[in-house]
Design an enzyme around this catalytic site. Structure first.
Site, short mmCIF file in Angstrom:
data_model
loop_
_atom_site.label_atom_id
_atom_site.label_comp_id
_atom_site.label_asym_id
_atom_site.label_seq_id
_atom_site.Cartn_x
_atom_site.Cartn_y
_atom_site.Cartn_z
N GLN A 10 -4.60 -1.77 9.65
CA GLN A 10 -4.48 -3.09 9.02
C GLN A 10 -5.08 -4.17 9.92
O GLN A 10 -4.77 -4.27 11.09
CB GLN A 10 -3.00 -3.39 8.73
CG GLN A 10 -2.77 -4.68 7.99
CD GLN A 10 -3.36 -4.68 6.58
OE1 GLN A 10 -3.27 -3.73 5.84
NE2 GLN A 10 -4.02 -5.79 6.22
N ASP A 17 -11.25 2.34 3.90
CA ASP A 17 -11.53 0.90 3.83
C ASP A 17 -13.03 0.62 3.66
O ASP A 17 -13.42 -0.48 3.31
CB ASP A 17 -11.04 0.22 5.12
CG ASP A 17 -9.78 -0.61 4.90
OD1 ASP A 17 -9.43 -0.87 3.73
OD2 ASP A 17 -9.15 -1.01 5.90
N LYS A 76 0.84 -1.20 0.00
CA LYS A 76 0.00 0.00 0.00
C LYS A 76 0.88 1.26 0.00
O LYS A 76 0.64 2.19 -0.76
CB LYS A 76 -0.94 -0.03 1.21
CG LYS A 76 -2.04 -1.09 1.05
CD LYS A 76 -2.80 -1.41 2.35
CE LYS A 76 -3.73 -2.60 2.12
NZ LYS A 76 -4.41 -3.06 3.34
#
Lengths: 289, 289
Positions: free
Chosen positions: A95, A118, A51
């Site tokens: 994460q 997200d 990422k």
């Protein structure tokens, strides 16, 4: 049979992103993404690394925040709150998975919904359900939708079967496909479905998101179907240097010949997820300004 | 063939509610529901009247707030804010539809989610999608679920077809039925579905929520299916004193014989909606305290 090339589409999306970064910067907005990594899970390290690297490639400022596995929930919430009010940061990603002493839902809810790239915050889940396009859609289902669009796969009036009912993929996928303007007839199937093969054989478009290696075999797939394989499973393989190979939920070798189009694993849905994360970050930057 | 008796089940639910009211009052909590009615729409007046009357019957304090059709959005928001902080009120319902100069979504979002007994607030929509049972489920789909439970209709592994994708019925219904523990295989069909009759004929349980009088005819229904008719449509009928009759989305006369069980209209889902509103109000009172 067409192989749906996730790498190529992802590259196209990233090129779009690059142009948008240029245009944002010209307006004085420098988009930024913060990625929080707790602990040292090797897979998570790889994901976070990709990422950050992708951000660099397209000119998004990224901040990687690594914390020890025994960080307190309180401290992690503090970090999120700091990022919420940090003007250099437009997207925040914590994460997953988090260590078990931390309530993951609580962390997600602490993220400013306007920075929840997200798409897991309840406010964005609600917007998806309510067909409000101002929210953020989870990156994996958003990536699947983009693949269907890029390959000109008609959805209106088509039979779609989504196998899996997770909040990360299955449910958002079903909600996206049944929405007005997309107009698919959507069946959500899962581990408790009777005669799953027969249900899947109805599908013009089959979305596999179960997390079981190669469980979707030829008898699950109608001749001429489009198959999107969301699964990423590690299967022991002594012939590989690292001791395993990656495989999808679909038995690609057994299924491909009878498909109109199919995504490979790797190189299908996978590359799309990061690309859509970049898209979401730029959407956040544009909305926040 | 069994007729699913919504009046009887609704009476049972209301008896449960009465017991819960007694128990709440013993703990010093007097549950209260506020119903806001804007304008003079005759159907809305009837609905609001029934809600207030049912509150009285089971011992819930109710407050009916009638406002002129030209009330400003600002003033209506003020009323909602006042109710949000009113300790005598645990449930707030703003009767739909609202006049077109008022943004209905904005009003719904202004309601404290803890008092949103209609289950339309985004926070409750998200909780439903995320299978978080602390939220409020919209009354009509909750009522349909209760009917299935009361009649011992097995859902796990069964094929359910929900016809309609509204946020009031279709989508929440699908989300409830696919949730863990309910475990149905759910298809969401709608106006754009190809060969709707064939899709519906797969259903072990068919939920009709389209708002088109008697469109579900015998050829839509598998022998032995359970049919839940959510529709309430007015059809001109010169033989009736009021000039119309109420009919569901299902052609009851044509379909009933081949069903395992079916809800009539009226007397099926209808009475359940108010009963579940009472249940939600008591849940709110219990949670708020």
């Amino acid at each position: 049979m067409k192989v749906i090339d996730g790498k190529a589409v992802s590259a196209k999306v990233l090129t779009e992103c690059q142009a948008e970064v240029t245009s944002l910067k010209a307006e004085g907005i420098s988009p930024g993404l913060a990625v929080v990594l707790v602990g040292e899970d090797p897979a998570s390290q790889v994901y976070v690394g990709s990422k950050v690297k992708t951000c660099e490639e397209i000119g998004i400022y990224s901040r990687k925040i690594v914390q020890p596995v025994d960080i307190s929930e309180e401290r992690l919430l503090e970090i999120v709150h700091e990022l919420n009010v940090d003007n250099a940061i437009h997207g925040i990603l914590v994460q997953s998975p988090l260590p078990s002493h931390i309530d993951e839902a609580k962390i997600v809810e602490a993220i400013d919904p306007a920075k929840d790239v997200d798409g897991f915050h309840p406010e964005n889940v609600a917007k998806l359900t309510l067909e409000d396009s101002t929210g953020f859609v989870a990156c994996t289902p958003a990536g699947c939708m983009r693949l269907l669009e890029e390959y000109g796969v008609e959805t209106a009036g088509k039979e779609v079967v989504v196998v899996g009912r997770s909040m990360i993929v299955g449910k958002p996928m079903a909600l996206l496909l049944v929405a007005r303007g997309v107009d698919a007839t959507v069946t959500i199937a899962h581990s408790r479905t009777n005669d799953l093969a027969a249900v899947c054989r109805r599908a013009d478009i089959l979305i596999a998101a179960v997390g079981r290696p190669e469980m979707i075999t030829a008898d699950f797939v109608k001749e001429g179907a489009v198959v999107i394989d969301v699964g990423v499973n590690r299967v022991d393989d002594a012939t590989k240097k690292r001791g395993y190979r990656l495989t999808g939920d679909v038995d690609y070798q057994g299924v491909a010949a009878q498909c109109e189009a199919i995504t490979p694993v790797p190189g299908g849905v996978g590359p799309m997820t990061i690309a859509m994360l970049m898209k979401n970050t730029l959407k956040a930057a544009r909305q926040i300004g």
